[in-house]
Design an enzyme around this catalytic site. Structure first.
Site, PDB file in Angstrom:
ATOM      1  N   GLY A  48       0.823  -1.173  -0.109  1.00  0.00           N
ATOM      2  CA  GLY A  48      -0.257   0.057  -0.308  1.00  0.00           C
ATOM      3  C   GLY A  48       0.723   1.164  -0.003  1.00  0.00           C
ATOM      4  N   HIS A  49       2.291   1.023   0.237  1.00  0.00           N
ATOM      5  CA  HIS A  49       3.103   2.381   0.078  1.00  0.00           C
ATOM      6  C   HIS A  49       4.052   2.477  -0.909  1.00  0.00           C
ATOM      7  CE1 HIS A  49       5.282   5.509   2.436  1.00  0.00           C
ATOM      8  NE2 HIS A  49       4.249   5.791   2.875  1.00  0.00           N
ATOM      9  N   PHE A  50       3.924   2.604  -2.032  1.00  0.00           N
ATOM     10  CA  PHE A  50       2.806   2.889  -2.962  1.00  0.00           C
ATOM     11  C   PHE A  50       2.818   1.911  -3.888  1.00  0.00           C
ATOM     12  CE2 PHE A  50       4.154   6.722  -1.110  1.00  0.00           C
ATOM     13  CZ  PHE A  50       3.057   7.344  -0.581  1.00  0.00           C
TER      14      PHE A  50
END
Length: 133
Positions: A48-50
């Site tokens: 999720g990052h990124f």
């Protein structure tokens, strides 16, 4: 003194994925520590990052320094809690495939303050003073 990942986990009480350190290369209790962490594309935070540009979150870089300090101060202060992050600077993104080299030096033992730097390829990626209670 040198420590492997299992010994580190026993000292700080965290296990993967919360334990971020892989090795302690050099340790002089209450003086200095040099530790490493290998950053793999399989780290859960990269999802999720990124997704299109994976970068290690700054808070996890700081957490790796905190875990190093827990080892550094383990004999004198076994229940160390982070109190303050001072002068934090993020200078280089940490990407999959990087190896973090953490160097921590005690600045004030009585007040539990250490200087912490994280290097990637001999360049400072993050620096901070960490204050503990």
């Amino acid at each position: 003194m040198k420590l492997n990942a299992v010994e580190i986990q026993q000292i700080i009480g965290y296990h993967p994925p919360l334990c971020l350190l892989d090795r302690v290369i050099s340790l002089e209790l209450d003086d200095f520590l040099i530790a490493t962490a290998s950053i793999s594309i399989n780290e859960p935070f990269f999802k999720g990052h990124f997704p299109d540009n994976p970068v290690m979150p700054g808070v996890l870089i700081v957490e790796s320094m905190v875990q190093g300090a827990q080892i550094l101060f383990k004999n004198k202060f076994p229940k160390l809690q982070l109190k303050k992050i001072k002068k934090a600077r993020f200078k280089k993104m940490v990407k999959p495939g990087d190896e973090l080299v953490m160097k921590l030096k005690v600045l004030d033992l009585d007040n539990k303050i250490c200087d912490a730097k994280v290097y990637v390829n001999d360049e400072v990626a993050c620096s901070s003073e960490l204050v503990f209670s």
